[in-house]
Design a protein around this motif. Structure first.
Motif, PDB file in Angstrom:
ATOM      1  N   GLY A   1       8.749   0.230 -10.401  1.00 50.41           N
ATOM      2  CA  GLY A   1       8.056   1.220  -9.570  1.00 50.41           C
ATOM      3  C   GLY A   1       7.068   0.539  -8.635  1.00 50.41           C
ATOM      4  O   GLY A   1       7.074  -0.680  -8.463  1.00 50.41           O
ATOM      5  N   ASP A   2       6.197   1.352  -8.043  1.00 49.71           N
ATOM      6  CA  ASP A   2       5.242   0.826  -7.077  1.00 49.71           C
ATOM      7  C   ASP A   2       4.053   0.163  -7.759  1.00 49.71           C
ATOM      8  O   ASP A   2       3.627   0.577  -8.842  1.00 49.71           O
ATOM      9  CB  ASP A   2       4.721   1.969  -6.194  1.00 49.71           C
ATOM     10  CG  ASP A   2       5.782   2.436  -5.206  1.00 49.71           C
ATOM     11  OD1 ASP A   2       6.414   1.560  -4.585  1.00 49.71           O
ATOM     12  OD2 ASP A   2       5.990   3.653  -5.074  1.00 49.71           O
ATOM     13  N   VAL A   3       3.539  -0.869  -7.104  1.00 52.53           N
ATOM     14  CA  VAL A   3       2.299  -1.521  -7.529  1.00 52.53           C
ATOM     15  C   VAL A   3       1.387  -1.536  -6.313  1.00 52.53           C
ATOM     16  O   VAL A   3       1.781  -2.021  -5.247  1.00 52.53           O
ATOM     17  CB  VAL A   3       2.546  -2.962  -8.025  1.00 52.53           C
ATOM     18  CG1 VAL A   3       1.227  -3.639  -8.388  1.00 52.53           C
ATOM     19  CG2 VAL A   3       3.492  -2.965  -9.220  1.00 52.53           C
ATOM     20  N   GLY A   4       0.187  -0.995  -6.471  1.00 56.66           N
ATOM     21  CA  GLY A   4      -0.752  -0.956  -5.350  1.00 56.66           C
ATOM     22  C   GLY A   4      -1.698   0.217  -5.500  1.00 56.66           C
ATOM     23  O   GLY A   4      -1.591   1.008  -6.440  1.00 56.66           O
ATOM     24  N   LEU A   5      -2.620   0.312  -4.561  1.00 56.85           N
ATOM     25  CA  LEU A   5      -3.610   1.388  -4.605  1.00 56.85           C
ATOM     26  C   LEU A   5      -2.962   2.746  -4.333  1.00 56.85           C
ATOM     27  O   LEU A   5      -1.953   2.809  -3.626  1.00 56.85           O
ATOM     28  CB  LEU A   5      -4.669   1.154  -3.528  1.00 56.85           C
ATOM     29  CG  LEU A   5      -5.433  -0.157  -3.576  1.00 56.85           C
ATOM     30  CD1 LEU A   5      -6.429  -0.226  -2.428  1.00 56.85           C
ATOM     31  CD2 LEU A   5      -6.168  -0.275  -4.902  1.00 56.85           C
TER      32      LEU A   5
ATOM     33  N   ALA B   1      -2.361   3.398  -0.758  1.00 62.72           N
ATOM     34  CA  ALA B   1      -1.177   2.803  -0.120  1.00 62.72           C
ATOM     35  C   ALA B   1       0.019   3.747  -0.191  1.00 62.72           C
ATOM     36  O   ALA B   1       0.993   3.579   0.534  1.00 62.72           O
ATOM     37  CB  ALA B   1      -0.835   1.475  -0.781  1.00 62.72           C
TER      38      ALA B   1
ATOM     39  N   PRO C   1       0.667   7.145   3.064  1.00 67.76           N
ATOM     40  CA  PRO C   1       1.555   7.257   4.224  1.00 67.76           C
ATOM     41  C   PRO C   1       2.940   7.797   3.872  1.00 67.76           C
ATOM     42  O   PRO C   1       3.622   8.341   4.733  1.00 67.76           O
ATOM     43  CB  PRO C   1       1.654   5.810   4.734  1.00 67.76           C
ATOM     44  CG  PRO C   1       0.426   5.145   4.230  1.00 67.76           C
ATOM     45  CD  PRO C   1       0.140   5.787   2.911  1.00 67.76           C
ATOM     46  N   ASP C   2       3.351   7.668   2.619  1.00 66.16           N
ATOM     47  CA  ASP C   2       4.661   8.192   2.203  1.00 66.16           C
ATOM     48  C   ASP C   2       4.593   9.652   1.773  1.00 66.16           C
ATOM     49  O   ASP C   2       5.625  10.261   1.482  1.00 66.16           O
ATOM     50  CB  ASP C   2       5.228   7.361   1.043  1.00 66.16           C
ATOM     51  CG  ASP C   2       5.816   6.052   1.545  1.00 66.16           C
ATOM     52  OD1 ASP C   2       6.010   5.933   2.766  1.00 66.16           O
ATOM     53  OD2 ASP C   2       6.057   5.149   0.726  1.00 66.16           O
TER      54      ASP C   2
END
Ligand SMILES: Cc1cc2nc3c(=O)[nH]c(=O)nc-3n(C[C@H](O)[C@H](O)[C@H](O)COP(=O)(O)OP(=O)(O)OC[C@H]3O[C@@H](n4cnc5c(N)ncnc54)[C@H](O)[C@@H]3O)c2cc1C
Ligand code: FES
Lengths: 288, 157
Positions: free
Chosen positions: A195-199, A202, A205-206
């Protein structure tokens, strides 16, 4: 427990706001290594009071102490009182260790809750960080129960690492729904995580929403809420429609002791939910 | 003026990626000529930490994990990068070596711009170069903010 039994007024007498009402732990669900969900029922067989999404109870572990805990249950089913507790200190650790059959004290519900009426007809962006999801769950369930009242529903849920994600199964069922979009992200992960890693910022926008007609609900670590509120405002969401649930140490929970003071407000009485427009200056200053 | 609407086969239309929206046609043409399309399968590495950073990547579709070695332990993903995002700045900053591994998490298509050609294009046109840096700084800032939150371990107060 005689002290507790005597704390419960006999029929008709208005309840003393200082006195906890005894609830039995019906079920204890381990969410993560340090977080559990407790399902509670009043010992006297009466119904727990109704609550609004975002409200909290003062939950008392007898002989240890009392902490504020958000209600994470379904507002349409107040008879099932649910609290999700992370073992963070002495009291919460003891509470998280409460086994089925044991008794805890509950007083509340307190606080202002999420302003659901201000979200009607709007796109809703829900951003939860870590243990910010439990206080947002009742709001999500309320929106899903009256889906036609709201526009698009975008949920962003961030946690420290994959094993720290709470409500894993329920989040999976939400992922499969077509009437909401949920993005899950973590601060760091091992190779097994695709999956996603980040704040959480972030992921914004999606997210699909129309900023001027959007309302946002934010709950999580303060720095995360601050960054998210800023990003949402920059995207065009009005600051008075971005709502944050604040956490301050509490003692009385009813605006009497001043423990939870935050600038000019008491979080227990005036909050915990505040619009970003009212918090911005205070959030940017430290030690308030 | 160069017609940028109809890219020649040897020129990648990098202006389709948000990172390059609004640049001058001449600059886009020069940089686009130094770009190529590349695809990676899931779990394939784009590059490894310590190796020369020879390209700047514009992600078109898919998802890439940036990983760091965690003190001898298993690698740790510190960020994922998806469509419409860019990978890295090591190509710009000496010694031009990658600071992390990059691994595709799913089939990924990207535009890879030759780093030496991109640096030369920046040097030749400082105004466009400045514009490019202004686009790159928020990417750096986000990575920094992320690192700060990771150090603070905000979820566990
Ligand atoms: C409106 C509101 C809603 C809330 N909702 C929830 C909820 O849904 N779930 C939930 O779990 N919590 C919730 N909280 C937080 C909760 O009220 C408590 O603040 C929290 O559980 C910690 O209380 P504690 O007394 O156990 O820990 P404390 O003793 O107050 O400790 C808190 C912090 O101090 C650190 N600490 C404690 N003891 C030590 C020690 N000996 N040495 C070093 N560090 C130490 C802990 O690691 C922790 O970081 C909410 C708070 C508010 C205000
Ligand atoms: S906890 Fe006492 S005033 Fe808020």
């Amino acid at each position: 427990m005689s002290t507790v039994d005597s704390a419960v007024p006999a029929g008709g007498v208005p309840p003393n706001p200082w006195l906890p009402r005894p609830f039995r732990v019906e079920e204890r669900v381990a969410e993560t290594g340090d977080t559990v969900t407790l399902c509670l029922r009043p010992e006297d067989g009466t119904a727990p009071p109704p609550f609004a999404p975002g409200q909290f109870n003062m939950v008392y572990r007898f002989g240890v102490g009392e902490v504020a805990v958000s209600i994470s249950g379904d507002p349409a089913r107040p008879e099932e009182l649910r609290h999700t507790v992370r073992a963070a200190g002495k009291i919460s650790e003891s509470l998280a260790g409460a086994a089925p059959g044991e008794t805890v004290g509950v007083r509340g519900p307190y606080g202002t809750g999420w302003p659901m009426e201000r979200l009607a007809g709007r796109d809703v962006v829900v951003v939860a960080g870590g243990l910010g999801l439990p206080p947002l769950r009742p709001a999500l369930l309320e929106i899903l129960a009256h889906r036609e009242r709201y526009g698009r529903l975008e949920v962003i849920y961030g946690a420290r690492s994959p094993p720290d994600l709470v409500y894993y199964d329920e989040v999976q069922t939400w992922r499969r729904r077509s009437d909401l979009r949920i993005q899950v992200t973590v601060d760091a992960a091992g190779r097994e995580w695709y999956g996603d890693v980040g704040l959480v910022t972030a992921r914004l926008p999606d997210a699909r929403f129309d900023p001027p007609r959007t309302g946002a609900l934010l709950c999580g670590p303060e720095i995360m809420m601050r960054l998210t509120a800023r990003a949402l405002e920059q995207a065009g969401v009005p600051a008075d429609r971005i709502f944050l649930s604040m956490e301050r140490n509490m003692k009385c929970g009813i605006g009497s002791c001043g423990h939870c003071q935050f600038g000019q407000s008491f979080v227990c009485r005036d909050g915990p939910v505040f619009p970003y427009s009212a918090l911005r200056d205070r959030l940017d200053r430290r030690e308030i | 003026m160069t017609d940028t609407r109809f890219p020649t086969p040897e020129r990648i239309p990098i202006e389709d990626h948000p990172f390059f929206h609004g640049f001058d046609a001449g600059f886009l043409h020069r940089v686009g000529a130094a770009a190529e399309e590349r695809t990676f399968a899931a779990d394939e590495f784009l590059f490894h930490e310590g190796t020369p950073a020879r390209a700047f990547y514009l992600v078109q579709e898919g998802k890439v994990a940036l990983e760091i070695g965690a003190g001898g332990g298993p690698p740790l993903t510190i960020q994922t990068i998806g469509a419409r995002e860019v990978i890295g700045w090591s190509w710009l900053v000496p010694p031009h070596r990658w600071r992390f591994d990059a691994r595709a998490l799913k089939p990924t298509r990207l535009h890879s711009i030759d780093a030496a050609a991109l640096r030369a294009a920046i040097d030749a046109d400082p105004l466009q170069g400045y514009r490019l840096l202004r686009r790159l700084v928020p990417v750096l800032a986000e990575r920094l903010e992320m690192a700060r939150l990771q150090v603070l371990d905000v979820h566990r107060r």
